[in-house]
Write an enzyme that holds these catalytic residues in place. Structure first.
Site, PDB file in Angstrom:
ATOM      1  N   SER A  12       0.761  -1.348  -0.004  1.00 44.78           N
ATOM      2  CA  SER A  12      -0.016  -0.078  -0.037  1.00 44.78           C
ATOM      3  C   SER A  12       0.790   1.193   0.053  1.00 44.78           C
ATOM      4  O   SER A  12       0.374   2.305  -0.322  1.00 44.78           O
ATOM      5  CB  SER A  12      -0.969   0.140   1.195  1.00 44.78           C
ATOM      6  OG  SER A  12      -0.058  -0.342   2.509  1.00 44.78           O
ATOM      7  N   GLY A  44      -5.082  -0.339   5.630  1.00 45.44           N
ATOM      8  CA  GLY A  44      -5.192  -1.233   6.785  1.00 45.44           C
ATOM      9  C   GLY A  44      -6.703  -0.846   7.689  1.00 45.44           C
ATOM     10  O   GLY A  44      -7.398  -1.491   8.505  1.00 45.44           O
ATOM     11  N   THR A  76      -1.904  -6.557   5.015  1.00 42.23           N
ATOM     12  CA  THR A  76      -3.230  -6.376   4.704  1.00 42.23           C
ATOM     13  C   THR A  76      -3.919  -6.953   3.565  1.00 42.23           C
ATOM     14  O   THR A  76      -4.800  -7.463   3.380  1.00 42.23           O
ATOM     15  CB  THR A  76      -3.587  -4.967   4.888  1.00 42.23           C
ATOM     16  OG1 THR A  76      -3.064  -4.226   6.144  1.00 42.23           O
ATOM     17  CG2 THR A  76      -5.147  -4.615   4.794  1.00 42.23           C
ATOM     18  N   GLU A 153       5.761   6.087   9.001  1.00 45.28           N
ATOM     19  CA  GLU A 153       5.733   6.927   7.708  1.00 45.28           C
ATOM     20  C   GLU A 153       6.630   8.206   7.896  1.00 45.28           C
ATOM     21  O   GLU A 153       7.169   8.749   7.213  1.00 45.28           O
ATOM     22  CB  GLU A 153       4.389   7.211   7.275  1.00 45.28           C
ATOM     23  CG  GLU A 153       3.656   5.834   6.743  1.00 45.28           C
ATOM     24  CD  GLU A 153       3.855   6.039   5.251  1.00 45.28           C
ATOM     25  OE1 GLU A 153       4.497   7.020   4.545  1.00 45.28           O
ATOM     26  OE2 GLU A 153       3.724   4.813   4.645  1.00 45.28           O
ATOM     27  N   THR A 186       3.900  -4.845   7.194  1.00 43.78           N
ATOM     28  CA  THR A 186       5.224  -4.448   6.852  1.00 43.78           C
ATOM     29  C   THR A 186       5.887  -3.300   7.004  1.00 43.78           C
ATOM     30  O   THR A 186       6.937  -2.940   6.725  1.00 43.78           O
ATOM     31  CB  THR A 186       5.441  -4.834   5.140  1.00 43.78           C
ATOM     32  OG1 THR A 186       4.131  -3.970   4.623  1.00 43.78           O
ATOM     33  CG2 THR A 186       4.989  -6.152   4.821  1.00 43.78           C
TER      34      THR A 186
END
Ligand code: DGL
Length: 265
Positions: A12, A44, A76, A153, A186
């Protein structure tokens, strides 16, 4: 299918680059094409139908690049969309969930495993199902950790804030009978240090990245599909701002992401 066709890998966002890193280390002569669906991250918190639609779109994009195998480097998407992808494509499709579940079962001493993952992965129950199928007496505790992805992130992976967030989601495991924590997302390997500081040495932390790389290596070898490239292709695509993925990506990949191309799915 030929050995020197590339391997398609997707997530993603940038978290799957932790898996790509393991693939590059294990299979250095393979070309890889990575797609981060940064325009639609996070998966998610989304429904299984939406996640499956996204995964199928990406599967088609990767097949249009003639990949010989696809690694779903997103827990996910692996939890909810693997069967749909396999039904549509005749190349091997591997997910991090199966690999991670297998690894946790080999590591646990007392048969009590905690899975830290996104809300959608926890809702799917995929890790628990996979482990119980292989070992009926395993005890699995699932924990949704929605604050981990934004932390990773933003690169806030160490220090008091990271530890406080890890403690918020996982501290009670410290004094439970859980002996193994499976990072079922991940993005989470970036928080490994903070997680082990909070949980202490008694709990072994595992992730599926190395395991999926080992599984892919075995499968390619079995089918005579191993690559032999001395300077293999390294191609990166992002569905949102390529520059952001380039900067963040280097952190997840552990080496510089040279160039990211934009893609509309
Ligand atoms: N990479 C995703 C996973 O492994 C986490 C990020 C998201 O929610 O999309 O589950």
């Amino acid at each position: 299918m030929k050995g020197n066709q590339a391997i398609g890998v997707f997530d993603s966002g940038v978290g799957g680059l932790t898996v790509l890193r393991a693939l590059h280390a294990r299979l250095p002569k393979e070309g890889t094409i990575y797609l981060g669906d940064t325009a639609r991250v996070p998966y998610g918190t989304k429904s299984p139908e939406t996640i499956t639609r996204y995964a199928l779109e990406i599967g088609r994009f990767l097949r249009s690049h003639d990949v010989k195998a696809i690694v779903v480097a997103c827990s996910t998407a692996s939890s909810v969309a693997l069967d749909a992808l396999r039904a549509e494509h005749d190349v091997p499709i591997l997910g991090v969930v199966e690999a991670g579940a297998n690894k946790a079962l080999t590591v646990t001493r007392g048969g009590s495993v905690a899975v830290a993952a996104t809300e959608a992965t926890v809702r799917s129950g995929a890790y628990a199902r996979m482990m119980s199928r292989r070992r009926a007496d395993v005890k699995v505790v699932q924990r949704a950790c929605p604050l981990f992805v934004p932390l990773a992130e933003e690169g806030t992976v160490e220090g008091p804030l990271a530890r406080a967030v890890v403690a918020h989601h996982l501290l009670d495991l410290k004094d439970s009978d859980v002996d193994t924590l499976l990072m079922g997302c991940t993005h989470y390997p970036l928080l490994r240090h903070a997680i082990s500081e909070v949980l202490g040495e008694r709990i072994t932390i595992v992730d599926g990245a190395d395991a999926v790389a080992d599984e892919l290596a075995a499968l390619l070898s079995e089918r005579g599909l191993l690559g032999t490239l001395e300077t293999p292709l390294r191609r990166y695509y992002a569905s949102d701002d390529p520059r952001r993925m380039q900067v963040l990506g280097s952190r997840f990949l552990g080496s510089t992401v040279e160039r990211v191309e934009g893609v509309e799915l």
